[in-house]
Design a protein around this motif. Structure first.
Motif, PDB file in Angstrom:
ATOM      1  N   GLN A 146       0.793  -1.176   0.008  1.00 44.28           N
ATOM      2  CA  GLN A 146       0.134   0.145  -0.078  1.00 44.28           C
ATOM      3  C   GLN A 146       0.921   1.225   0.035  1.00 44.28           C
ATOM      4  N   ARG A 147       1.904   1.165   0.429  1.00 43.13           N
ATOM      5  CA  ARG A 147       2.859   2.226   0.632  1.00 43.13           C
ATOM      6  C   ARG A 147       3.495   2.792  -0.512  1.00 43.13           C
ATOM      7  N   ILE A 148       3.734   1.393  -1.354  1.00 43.31           N
ATOM      8  CA  ILE A 148       4.451   1.708  -2.640  1.00 43.31           C
ATOM      9  C   ILE A 148       3.343   2.261  -3.724  1.00 43.31           C
ATOM     10  N   THR A 149       2.046   1.797  -3.567  1.00 39.97           N
ATOM     11  CA  THR A 149       1.023   2.103  -4.449  1.00 39.97           C
ATOM     12  C   THR A 149       0.921   3.620  -4.143  1.00 39.97           C
ATOM     13  N   GLY A 150       0.540   3.968  -2.652  1.00 38.52           N
ATOM     14  CA  GLY A 150       0.617   5.390  -2.615  1.00 38.52           C
ATOM     15  C   GLY A 150       1.334   6.335  -3.074  1.00 38.52           C
ATOM     16  N   ALA A 151       2.536   5.699  -2.822  1.00 40.83           N
ATOM     17  CA  ALA A 151       3.920   6.597  -3.456  1.00 40.83           C
ATOM     18  C   ALA A 151       3.586   6.775  -4.865  1.00 40.83           C
ATOM     19  N   ALA A 152       3.444   5.681  -5.684  1.00 40.14           N
ATOM     20  CA  ALA A 152       3.351   5.630  -7.116  1.00 40.14           C
ATOM     21  C   ALA A 152       2.335   6.824  -7.456  1.00 40.14           C
ATOM     22  N   LEU A 153       1.284   6.550  -6.820  1.00 45.39           N
ATOM     23  CA  LEU A 153      -0.048   7.390  -7.184  1.00 45.39           C
ATOM     24  C   LEU A 153       0.431   8.796  -6.839  1.00 45.39           C
ATOM     25  N   ALA A 154       1.109   9.105  -5.538  1.00 45.16           N
ATOM     26  CA  ALA A 154       1.293  10.375  -5.327  1.00 45.16           C
ATOM     27  C   ALA A 154       2.306  11.134  -6.131  1.00 45.16           C
ATOM     28  N   ALA A 155       3.379  10.352  -6.561  1.00 44.48           N
ATOM     29  CA  ALA A 155       4.376  10.835  -7.776  1.00 44.48           C
ATOM     30  C   ALA A 155       3.534  11.067  -9.159  1.00 44.48           C
ATOM     31  N   PHE A 156       2.807  10.113  -9.705  1.00 48.50           N
ATOM     32  CA  PHE A 156       1.967  10.182 -10.789  1.00 48.50           C
ATOM     33  C   PHE A 156       1.077  11.573 -10.798  1.00 48.50           C
ATOM     34  N   LEU A 157       0.567  11.733  -9.451  1.00 47.46           N
ATOM     35  CA  LEU A 157      -0.531  13.135  -9.430  1.00 47.46           C
ATOM     36  C   LEU A 157       0.201  14.144  -9.244  1.00 47.46           C
ATOM     37  N   ALA A 158       1.494  14.099  -9.103  1.00 51.24           N
ATOM     38  CA  ALA A 158       2.525  15.631  -8.922  1.00 51.24           C
ATOM     39  C   ALA A 158       3.023  15.670 -10.328  1.00 51.24           C
ATOM     40  N   ALA A 159       3.285  14.678 -11.082  1.00 49.60           N
ATOM     41  CA  ALA A 159       3.811  14.916 -12.280  1.00 49.60           C
ATOM     42  C   ALA A 159       2.557  15.340 -13.432  1.00 49.60           C
ATOM     43  N   ALA A 160       1.397  14.975 -13.284  1.00 51.18           N
ATOM     44  CA  ALA A 160       0.379  15.328 -13.738  1.00 51.18           C
ATOM     45  C   ALA A 160      -0.300  16.583 -13.624  1.00 51.18           C
ATOM     46  N   ALA A 161       0.064  17.071 -12.285  1.00 52.87           N
ATOM     47  CA  ALA A 161      -0.397  18.455 -11.990  1.00 52.87           C
ATOM     48  C   ALA A 161       0.802  19.415 -12.467  1.00 52.87           C
ATOM     49  N   ALA A 162       2.097  18.976 -12.658  1.00 58.46           N
ATOM     50  CA  ALA A 162       3.122  19.661 -13.151  1.00 58.46           C
ATOM     51  C   ALA A 162       2.932  20.027 -14.619  1.00 58.46           C
ATOM     52  N   GLY A 163       2.455  19.066 -15.094  1.00 57.52           N
ATOM     53  CA  GLY A 163       2.198  19.320 -16.842  1.00 57.52           C
ATOM     54  C   GLY A 163       1.027  20.196 -17.086  1.00 57.52           C
ATOM     55  N   CYS A 164       0.160  20.375 -16.016  1.00 61.85           N
ATOM     56  CA  CYS A 164      -1.118  21.165 -16.269  1.00 61.85           C
ATOM     57  C   CYS A 164      -0.804  22.559 -16.216  1.00 61.85           C
ATOM     58  N   THR A 165       0.546  22.927 -15.595  1.00 62.79           N
ATOM     59  CA  THR A 165       0.607  24.246 -15.223  1.00 62.79           C
ATOM     60  C   THR A 165       0.996  25.233 -16.428  1.00 62.79           C
TER      61      THR A 165
END
Length: 66
Positions: A5-24
């Motif tokens: 769950q920690r790995i999945t949560g970290a991967a999800l957080a990294a994906f969301l951060a990358a997606a948010a950075a691409g939208c700026t």
């Protein structure tokens, strides 16, 4: 299960951060008017110095004025 769950949560957080950075979007626009620099201060100081010198000369030439 905790580690997975920690790995999945970290991967999800990294994906969301990358997606948010691409939208700026950052837009830089120049103004339609040129920048105006007011240099009256320097001219005013020169005029005052010249007038002060002329007044000093007049007083020196005519000490009875005052």
């Amino acid at each position: 299960m905790q580690t997975g769950q920690r790995i999945t949560g970290a991967a999800l957080a990294a994906f969301l951060a990358a997606a948010a950075a691409g939208c700026t979007t950052v837009r830089l626009e120049g103004g339609d008017k040129p920048i105006e620099v007011n240099l009256n201060v320097k001219i005013d100081q020169e005029v005052r110095v010249k007038l002060d010198r002329e007044i000093e000369d007049l007083i020196a030439e005519n000490p009875d004025i005052f």
